[in-house]
Design a protein around this motif. Structure first.
Motif, PDB file in Angstrom:
ATOM      1  N   HIS A 206       0.830  -1.209   0.000  1.00 18.13           N
ATOM      2  CA  HIS A 206       0.000   0.000   0.000  1.00 18.13           C
ATOM      3  C   HIS A 206       0.863   1.257   0.000  1.00 18.13           C
ATOM      4  CE1 HIS A 206       0.276   0.794   4.493  1.00 18.13           C
ATOM      5  NE2 HIS A 206       0.671  -0.452   4.426  1.00 18.13           N
ATOM      6  N   GLY A 209      -0.227   5.122   0.288  1.00 20.20           N
ATOM      7  CA  GLY A 209      -1.537   4.928   0.895  1.00 20.20           C
ATOM      8  C   GLY A 209      -2.079   6.162   1.575  1.00 20.20           C
ATOM      9  N   GLU A 212      -4.238   7.888  -1.146  1.00 16.63           N
ATOM     10  CA  GLU A 212      -5.208   7.162  -1.958  1.00 16.63           C
ATOM     11  C   GLU A 212      -6.623   7.537  -1.508  1.00 16.63           C
ATOM     12  OE1 GLU A 212      -4.467   3.017  -1.244  1.00 16.63           O
ATOM     13  OE2 GLU A 212      -5.739   2.945   0.533  1.00 16.63           O
ATOM     14  N   ALA A 217     -11.227   2.371  -0.710  1.00 18.58           N
ATOM     15  CA  ALA A 217     -10.448   1.227  -0.228  1.00 18.58           C
ATOM     16  C   ALA A 217     -11.232   0.349   0.732  1.00 18.58           C
ATOM     17  CB  ALA A 217      -9.172   1.721   0.454  1.00 18.58           C
ATOM     18  N   ILE A 241      -5.583  -2.774   6.706  1.00 20.91           N
ATOM     19  CA  ILE A 241      -4.714  -1.596   6.819  1.00 20.91           C
ATOM     20  C   ILE A 241      -5.072  -0.755   8.039  1.00 20.91           C
ATOM     21  CG2 ILE A 241      -3.927   0.516   5.693  1.00 20.91           C
ATOM     22  CD1 ILE A 241      -2.954  -2.059   4.385  1.00 20.91           C
TER      23      ILE A 241
END
Length: 307
Positions: A206, A209, A212, A217, A241
């Motif tokens: 990731h 991340g 993002e 997600a 995550i």
């Protein structure tokens, strides 16, 4: 640097030649998930590894072992092709239509191209190619690819093993199956080691991340009316995550962008209805000008202080 010893890692002697089986056997040598693929995949990852020590050494060790596996399979193939097709075989086939039909399943390239030897191809004669390998430079994603490659390789080897009663072939394949079993574990434990050593803070890749689209997600999109896919853990559990819950939504457009394309260069003779305005001719100078404009824009952004 590599060193070669004459002895194979394991015995590669069939009880008897079998040209038809040799054609099938080519798949686990030069197919997409054959030994040539894992050999080149691991060697390329090892040569490219930027972590000296146990990681690079481990990748190079397994890659080098796979060179030996490729050698074992090429030897086995040559021995399976022994005497086929020879003059005696041709005469026997001419007198026996059933035998001729069986021999007709042989890969003719084994006789015409390689002279009774293995080839770097799959079972259909398609040449092996480097597009089969994965070597990203990121050990987490590479190790996951490696575990999948070993699983696919083992599955094909297991299927091939069911296509012969030859004890010599089966003995070698039993060794190969065991090595594939170990190698799958090796890569999965390698991922655990990466986490223990601080090279990754999670079980999935990731990077970037932090910027993002966080909401996207956490969504499982379903496109099937009456779908039960939302019952699975991928839709009902929490993110690996950040621990936030997943949810299920119907797959719908998230934009009013209909994907209309810009007017084409008239010199490219593209079918065009004029709905996007007049076609605009382009040339290399235009491309260079656009590139220069992009560079200038980036420099301005870099020199402009934040508000």
């Amino acid at each position: 640097m590599y060193r070669h010893v004459r002895e194979l890692q394991f015995t590669s002697k069939p009880e008897k030649p079998d040209a038809l089986f040799a054609m099938k056997f080519q798949e686990i040598l030069g197919g997409q998930f054959g030994e040539m693929t894992v050999m080149m995949q691991y060697l390329w990852q090892g040569w490219s590894c930027r972590v000296p020590g146990k990681y690079k050494d481990m990748i190079m060790d397994i890659g080098t072992e796979e060179i030996g596996h490729v050698e074992m399979l090429t030897v086995m193939l040559a021995r399976l092709l022994e005497g086929a097709p020879g003059e005696t075989t041709e005469k026997a086939a001419a007198a026996n239509p059933v035998l001729a039909a069986v021999l007709g399943g042989q890969n003719p390239q084994h006789a015409i191209v390689s002279g009774g030897n293995a080839m770097p191809t799959n079972s259909q004669g398609v040449p092996w190619n480097t597009g089969y390998i994965v070597a990203s430079g990121n050990l987490l994603t590479d190790f996951r690819s490696n575990a999948a490659a070993e699983g696919q390789s083992r599955l094909m080897t297991s299927r091939i093993a069911n296509m012969t009663d030859d004890r010599g072939v089966k003995d070698m394949l039993a060794f190969n199956l065991a090595r594939d079993t170990y190698h799958q574990q090796q890569w999965l434990l390698g991922i655990e080691q990466l986490q223990m050593d601080g090279f990754t803070d999670g079980v999935i890749e990731h990077s970037n991340g932090e910027w993002e689209n966080a909401d996207a997600a956490h969504v499982f999109y379903t496109s099937t009316p009456g779908s039960r896919a939302g019952e699975g853990l991928w839709a009902t559990s929490n993110s690996l995550i950040d621990g936030q819950p997943f949810r299920t939504e119907p797959l719908e457009p998230l934009t009013d962008d209909t994907g209309l394309l810009p007017p084409p260069d008239p010199k490219q003779f593209v079918t065009y209805d004029g709905s996007q305005g007049p076609a605009k001719p382009g040339d290399a100078r235009g491309a260079y000008a656009q590139g220069a404009q992009n560079v200038v824009g980036k420099l301005k952004d870099a020199l402009t202080p934040d508000n």
